[in-house]
Design a protein around this motif. Sequence first.
Motif, PDB file in Angstrom:
ATOM      1  N   ARG A 230       1.246   8.526  -0.499  1.00  0.00           N
ATOM      2  CA  ARG A 230       2.150   9.593  -0.911  1.00  0.00           C
ATOM      3  C   ARG A 230       3.039   9.200  -2.098  1.00  0.00           C
ATOM      4  N   THR A 231       3.722   8.062  -1.974  1.00  0.00           N
ATOM      5  CA  THR A 231       4.736   7.702  -2.973  1.00  0.00           C
ATOM      6  C   THR A 231       4.085   7.420  -4.326  1.00  0.00           C
TER       7      THR A 231
ATOM      8  N   PRO B  46       7.510  10.923   7.851  1.00  0.00           N
ATOM      9  CA  PRO B  46       7.325  10.549   6.439  1.00  0.00           C
ATOM     10  C   PRO B  46       5.874  10.240   6.085  1.00  0.00           C
TER      11      PRO B  46
ATOM     12  N   PRO C 238       2.599   7.360   6.574  1.00  0.00           N
ATOM     13  CA  PRO C 238       1.388   7.784   7.283  1.00  0.00           C
ATOM     14  C   PRO C 238       1.630   7.847   8.800  1.00  0.00           C
TER      15      PRO C 238
ATOM     16  N   ASN D 116       0.809  -1.218   0.000  1.00  0.00           N
ATOM     17  CA  ASN D 116       0.000   0.000   0.000  1.00  0.00           C
ATOM     18  C   ASN D 116       0.843   1.269   0.000  1.00  0.00           C
ATOM     19  N   SER D 117       0.274   2.308  -0.589  1.00  0.00           N
ATOM     20  CA  SER D 117       0.947   3.610  -0.610  1.00  0.00           C
ATOM     21  C   SER D 117      -0.076   4.694  -0.912  1.00  0.00           C
TER      22      SER D 117
ATOM     23  N   HIS E  45      14.382   3.280   0.878  1.00  0.00           N
ATOM     24  CA  HIS E  45      13.309   4.096   0.286  1.00  0.00           C
ATOM     25  C   HIS E  45      13.999   5.393  -0.149  1.00  0.00           C
TER      26      HIS E  45
ATOM     27  N   ARG F 224       7.418  -0.803  -5.652  1.00  0.00           N
ATOM     28  CA  ARG F 224       7.416  -0.983  -4.188  1.00  0.00           C
ATOM     29  C   ARG F 224       7.098  -2.435  -3.897  1.00  0.00           C
TER      30      ARG F 224
ATOM     31  N   GLN G 281      12.333   8.876  -0.559  1.00  0.00           N
ATOM     32  CA  GLN G 281      11.889   9.452   0.717  1.00  0.00           C
ATOM     33  C   GLN G 281      13.059  10.201   1.372  1.00  0.00           C
TER      34      GLN G 281
END
Length: 312
Positions: free
Chosen positions: A54-55, A259, A261, A51-52, A132, A104, A135
């Motif tokens: 932002r990225t 970063p 969540p 899951n993502s 990452h 990812r 990030q």
Amino acid sequence: HRHLLGIEPLRPDEIVTILDLAEQYVRFNRGRDRHSQVLAGLTQINMFFENSTRTQASFELAGKRLGADVMNMAMQASSIKKGETLIDTALTLNAMRPDLLVVRHPQSGAVDLLAQKVNCAVINAGDGRHEHPTQALLDALTIRRAKGRLHRLNIAICGDIAHSRVARSNILLLHKMENRIRLIGPPTLMPTGIEAFGVEVYDDMRKGLEDVDVVMMLRLQKERMDGGFIPSEREYYHRYGLDAEKLACAAPDAIVMHPGPMNRGVEIDGTLADDINRSVIQDQVEMGVAVRMAAMELLARNLRARPSEVRA
Ligand code: CP
């Protein structure tokens, strides 16, 4: 470099090159016309096996703003569910001749492995506990903008270090840029031997935060604590949650980062996270789009410089 798989292989001057180009994209993204042709004619496929928010969103937006043809693979609906392996999936997509894969994956090393099997450029959007890189780059840009420099700063990284690819990439980057790094967290969430990375380790948060310029909080990653010790959220917040009282130990102008969540009330007080005088959390999200545009532009330059028969 052909791929962006981690911070580890990057030299300090290469990090500065990415950040300087990203700075230009911050201005571009704040302007009226947010369309360019830098990636025109190139195909970008985003493959997120984990899951993502932002990225994934920022890679999609970054590719579209640069004029690429962007495809988001819905991995939950893919033939992975029928037992197809990661490598077979990658080879299948590779045969469709993409130029850029953004990947990812929950397993450390999976993205490096995939990069060895395909002809296109690969960007690691987070692999297990390993790295990452984008990030860490967006965090670096946020720090450089807020503090006016990216060297000789006292930086605290706090919380669940053991399960965090964000911590690992940030430690590598901030160490290369000659900052003093303190890791703060319970011993159960601190990797053994981490001092070899040139960091100081603290169990007591108030001591660790003394006079730091940057406080980087991390999410408690329960999904990676497979069967191991999981701290109680109440106890964790009491000892390691960042609130105004603990932040008072840091330098008066220290910035607060996360970063995302976030678990509000677990690793960070919700009011502090929203305090725009201290928190740069939304700036981090903004920098994420700019850094990803810069990283993709630099990879595309290399890609276009390679003869097409090498890429075939
Ligand atoms: N920081 C980060 O990687 O957030 P996402 O998991 O939402 O992409």
